[in-house]
Design an enzyme around this catalytic site. Structure first.
Site, PDB file in Angstrom:
ATOM      1  N   HIS A  79     -24.861  99.053 -15.271  1.00  0.00           N
ATOM      2  CA  HIS A  79     -23.965  97.977 -14.868  1.00  0.00           C
ATOM      3  C   HIS A  79     -24.245  97.505 -13.448  1.00  0.00           C
ATOM      4  O   HIS A  79     -24.061  96.314 -13.159  1.00  0.00           O
ATOM      5  CB  HIS A  79     -22.503  98.436 -14.972  1.00  0.00           C
ATOM      6  CG  HIS A  79     -21.939  98.331 -16.346  1.00  0.00           C
ATOM      7  ND1 HIS A  79     -22.031  99.354 -17.269  1.00  0.00           N
ATOM      8  CD2 HIS A  79     -21.282  97.315 -16.972  1.00  0.00           C
ATOM      9  CE1 HIS A  79     -21.441  98.973 -18.398  1.00  0.00           C
ATOM     10  NE2 HIS A  79     -20.984  97.746 -18.251  1.00  0.00           N
TER      11      HIS A  79
ATOM     12  N   ASN B  37     -17.619  96.617 -26.261  1.00  0.00           N
ATOM     13  CA  ASN B  37     -19.038  96.511 -25.908  1.00  0.00           C
ATOM     14  C   ASN B  37     -19.878  97.376 -26.852  1.00  0.00           C
ATOM     15  O   ASN B  37     -20.623  98.255 -26.431  1.00  0.00           O
ATOM     16  CB  ASN B  37     -19.264  96.907 -24.450  1.00  0.00           C
ATOM     17  CG  ASN B  37     -20.503  96.238 -23.869  1.00  0.00           C
ATOM     18  OD1 ASN B  37     -21.280  95.603 -24.579  1.00  0.00           O
ATOM     19  ND2 ASN B  37     -20.705  96.402 -22.577  1.00  0.00           N
TER      20      ASN B  37
END
Length: 510
Positions: free
Chosen positions: A396, A365
């Site tokens: 998140h 990521n």
């Protein structure tokens, strides 16, 4: 990528030859009984089809965009407008009226962009964007019962939040800070003029990245729209011919084809591996109560490996879409080959061969890590590692598993850094010792990542505690003992600070 995760769970349930054990439903776990409901399964399959259809259509549209709306033939305003309109259509197609959340956030933050003072524009944009995202996370999960599948609009909202805050900090750097106080990277990306509404909307909502990202820098995006992107990158690497018109115009076709092969391979791996090693089996009675510690350790590693190809698929496909449009050129490698990895979100080879926790995180990521570094790690005066992990968890979502993962990551990161600083130098005297060190650190890194990331995919408190109890909390204990007993070298904190232009100039004078 929450939408993608839910859709993948549904496909996984359909592919399993035996029913998966249900995770406990208290304290924030994903309600698998809702997912197994035929009506919700149909909704999930519809979302999956929408996601793949949008990305495949975006891929063909990107090729068309690069050829027929080439900056040499079309004005930048037309390119901005087309990319924005098609991106808005994709969002509405995938999420219906829930897409209004995306548009509300964009409008609110553009209001901040044009009205707030440059000394506060980054603060207001950050708190409004992160606050709105968090409210949506909470309402989607706890008010709408874990986000009935049609409400799972959080993926694009997370990407837009990254872009809004990145742009706000870059405007603040360009208009609200002294040049000598900026790092070299901050100086390169700083903006001296606020974007117009069309530029702002295009950057945030363009069809190439609105569904699955990745985040990118505003200067790079505008240079791409205006046709300066590739030439700018070639000049940055000191291309031999400085005449602007004589610079080559490399084609992204080869890079796109390669990434599509990786995408297809990742999809096949996911469909085969996940069927045999579902994450839900980590709460099976056999795993928790019967398997010995070594078997649990190995099985956890295999299960977590099986959960990664879905990310490889989604991120590589998103990267290919941007490349197909002509965006993502990063320069020339040491062998003289053209590189198209400016927007890549992962390096699969480096992930699978990582010999340190740091190396693993740097290649997983990637664009989110870059964003965290830009808006948090380089800017906070205290506890940068802790605050960066907390921000990552908050971005998140609000599932408890995210916080287990990122808070576990803090001591693991500090312990890994301490071991490396204290012992690595003893293994560099010969190739044999270095090979032993690399193998040992590879195994330790892969097992540590599996242990740390497990709550991220389990989401809930009870299955996470059950897993960690069955593993005797071994990594938590080992990490704390290392932190307590190994000396932490003080220069590691000093090295975190980016070199400002002022400090670079002082070194030159010395």
């Amino acid at each position: 990528m929450r939408k993608w995760d839910l859709a993948v769970c549904l496909i996984h349930n359909c592919l399993l030859s035996r029913p998966c054990p249900q995770l406990p439903l208290r304290n924030g776990s994903l309600p698998f009984h809702q997912l197994q409901n035929p009506e919700n399964q149909e909704l999930g399959r519809s979302l999956m089809v929408n996601f793949v259809a949008c990305q495949l259509f975006a891929l063909f549209a990107a090729f068309w965009f690069r050829i027929y709306l080439h900056p040499g033939k079309t004005s930048s305003q037309v390119r901005h407008a087309f990319a924005t309109i098609l991106g808005i259509y994709f969002v509405i197609f995938c999420f219906g009226w829930y897409s209004v959340h995306l548009f509300v956030l964009v409008l609110m933050c553009y209001g901040i962009m044009v009205s707030a003072s440059v000394s506060n524009i980054h603060r207001y944009s950050f708190f409004v964007a992160m606050g709105y995202l968090t409210i949506c996370h909470i309402s989607r999960i706890y008010i709408f019962h874990y986000g009935i599948l049609t409400t799972d609009f959080s993926g694009p909202l997370m990407i837009v939040t990254q872009k809004i805050t990145t742009l706000a900090f870059q405007v603040h750097d360009g208009l609200g800070r002294r040049t000598e106080d900026l790092s070299a990277e901050q100086h390169r990306l700083a903006l001296k003029v606020k974007p117009s509404f069309l530029e702002y909307s295009s950057y945030l909502l363009n069809f190439m990245s609105v569904i699955a990202g990745p985040c990118n820098n505003f200067k790079d995006y505008v240079a791409f729209i205006e046709g300066r992107h590739i030439h700018m990158k070639l000049l940055e690497v000191n291309w031999k011919q400085k005449d602007f018109h004589s610079l080559p115009d490399p084609s992204p076709t080869g890079a796109v084809i390669h990434k599509l092969y990786v995408t297809l391979g990742s999809l096949l791996l996911f469909l085969t591996l996940t069927k045999s090693f579902p994450v839900t089996c980590l709460v099976d009675d056999w795993f928790v109560h019967e398997a010995n510690f070594l078997a649990r350790l190995c099985y956890l590693y295999v299960v977590m490996q099986a959960s990664k190809p879905k990310y490889y698929f989604a991120w590589t496909l998103a990267d290919a879409v941007n490349n197909a449009a002509g965006f993502g050129f990063s320069g020339v490698d040491k062998n003289g080959n053209f590189c198209w990895d400016l927007l890549s979100n992962l390096n699969i080879w480096k992930i699978e061969t990582a010999t340190s926790f740091k190396m693993y995180l740097e290649n997983w990521n990637i664009q989110t890590s870059t964003w965290l570094k830009c808006v948090c790690y380089e800017r906070v005066p205290w506890y940068p590692t802790v605050l960066t992990f907390i921000l990552s968890a908050l971005w998140h979502g609000v599932y408890p598993g995210y916080y287990f993962t990122f808070l576990t990551g803090v001591p693991v990161t500090l312990a890994a850094r301490a071991v490396r600083n204290n012992y690595r130098r003893y293994f560099l005297s010969s190739k044999a010792l270095k090979a032993v060190y690399d193998v040992a650190t590879w195994a330790a890194t892969q097992l540590a990542v599996s242990y740390t990331a497990a709550p991220f995919v389990m989401l809930a408190v009870e299955p996470t505690i059950s897993l960690y109890k069955s593993m005797y909390f071994y990594l938590h204990i080992v990490s704390l003992l290392i932190i307590l007993y190994l000396p932490i070298k003080p220069q590691t904190h000093i090295q975190r600070q980016p070199q400002t232009l002022n400090s670079v100039n002082k070194k030159k004078m010395d």
